[in-house]
Scaffold this motif. Structure first.
Motif, PDB file in Angstrom:
ATOM      1  N   SER A  22       0.814  -1.434   0.136  1.00 23.81           N
ATOM      2  CA  SER A  22      -0.071   0.016  -0.020  1.00 23.81           C
ATOM      3  C   SER A  22       0.777   1.361   0.000  1.00 23.81           C
ATOM      4  O   SER A  22       0.610   2.309  -0.874  1.00 23.81           O
ATOM      5  N   VAL A  42      -2.407  -2.526  -7.408  1.00 26.75           N
ATOM      6  CA  VAL A  42      -3.503  -2.679  -6.901  1.00 26.75           C
ATOM      7  C   VAL A  42      -4.052  -4.096  -7.043  1.00 26.75           C
ATOM      8  O   VAL A  42      -4.835  -4.780  -5.952  1.00 26.75           O
ATOM      9  N   ALA A  43      -3.702  -5.081  -7.969  1.00 25.48           N
ATOM     10  CA  ALA A  43      -4.232  -6.313  -8.119  1.00 25.48           C
ATOM     11  C   ALA A  43      -3.432  -7.207  -6.859  1.00 25.48           C
ATOM     12  O   ALA A  43      -3.775  -8.247  -6.478  1.00 25.48           O
ATOM     13  N   LYS A  46      -4.889  -6.665  -3.573  1.00 33.70           N
ATOM     14  CA  LYS A  46      -6.376  -7.159  -3.594  1.00 33.70           C
ATOM     15  C   LYS A  46      -6.054  -8.726  -3.181  1.00 33.70           C
ATOM     16  O   LYS A  46      -6.409  -9.338  -2.423  1.00 33.70           O
ATOM     17  N   ASN A  50      -7.062 -10.991  -0.059  1.00 30.59           N
ATOM     18  CA  ASN A  50      -7.965 -12.245  -0.214  1.00 30.59           C
ATOM     19  C   ASN A  50      -7.126 -13.232   0.488  1.00 30.59           C
ATOM     20  O   ASN A  50      -7.791 -13.927   1.064  1.00 30.59           O
ATOM     21  N   TYR A  89     -17.778  -8.286   2.845  1.00 31.55           N
ATOM     22  CA  TYR A  89     -16.324  -8.418   2.091  1.00 31.55           C
ATOM     23  C   TYR A  89     -16.579  -8.531   0.572  1.00 31.55           C
ATOM     24  O   TYR A  89     -15.741  -8.067  -0.156  1.00 31.55           O
TER      25      TYR A  89
END
Length: 91
Positions: A22, A42-43, A46, A50, A89
């Motif tokens: 981040s 960003v991927a 994520k 997850n 979520y």
């Protein structure tokens, strides 16, 4: 012992990695980043979140719903709690 306490070191390591990703994204956005690099970061964030969710959720289900010491009503309440978290979520 709670699964989050037992796996504390591993979970903290994951959270610190997400924090680093981040910060790297924030730093990139403060400059003149390449769009593809931003999308890739960003991927990655994520995916890391997850993975953290999967790990905590799996341990929670195994410890709290897999145990034999719960009544049917307690188990149903726990299932509803997990469903509520998953709904928020997955929004």
């Amino acid at each position: 012992m709670s699964h989050t306490i037992a796996g504390k070191k591993k979970l903290l390591s994951r959270v610190r990695r997400i924090k680093g990703q981040s910060i790297a994204l924030e730093t990139a956005l403060e400059g003149e980043p390449n769009c593809m690099a931003v999308l890739q970061q960003v991927a990655a964030i994520k995916g890391a979140v997850n993975g953290l969710m999967k790990e905590v959720l799996e341990a929670h289900l195994r410890e709290h719903l897999g145990g034999e010491d719960m009544t049917k009503d307690e188990r149903l309440e726990e299932v509803e709690d997990v469903i509520s978290i998953l709904k928020s979520y997955l929004k």
